[in-house]
Scaffold this motif. Structure first.
Motif: not given
Length: 124
Positions: A114-117
């Motif tokens: 899971i990342g910011d984008d």
């Protein structure tokens, strides 16, 4: 005691604490390389079947049925060791996998970071 030390349970009696639905979380980890393979749930019957047979059995919340991991795919999980957490409400099931643990064909169900984008693939 305010810190809860008076409630520490260090009993050597196995007393699994099932949730209100009669389930306990089971984290499956490979004994080969410590990879977390999958998370599922067990009820009392699937826990007992796992202990009796040495192969992981679970309770399917979506299908409302007992299932043996790998029964149709052949990718069974042979149990090598089971540990219970301090509250006895979660199991760590150390297994020897006979193939991919994830229904997608991947080794592990945890293959996205899971990342910011959004999500990115990891380990494959």
């Amino acid at each position: 005691m305010a810190d809860g030390a008076d409630r520490i349970d260090e009993t050597l009696e196995f007393r699994p604490r099932f949730d209100p639905d009669g389930l306990i979380t089971a984290i499956c980890q490979s004994t080969e390389d410590d990879t977390i393979l999958m998370v599922a749930h067990m009820n009392a019957q699937s826990l007992q079947m796992t202990r009796d047979t040495g192969f992981a059995h679970f309770w399917s919340r979506s299908r409302q049925t007992l299932w043996k991991k790998g029964e149709t795919s052949g990718n069974m999980l042979q149990v090598k060791e089971m540990l219970v957490d301090c509250d006895q409400d979660c199991l760590l099931v150390r297994v020897e996998p006979a193939g991919p643990a994830c229904h997608t064909g991947r080794k592990s169900c945890f293959y996205r970071r899971i990342g910011d984008d959004g999500l990115t693939l990891v380990n494959g």
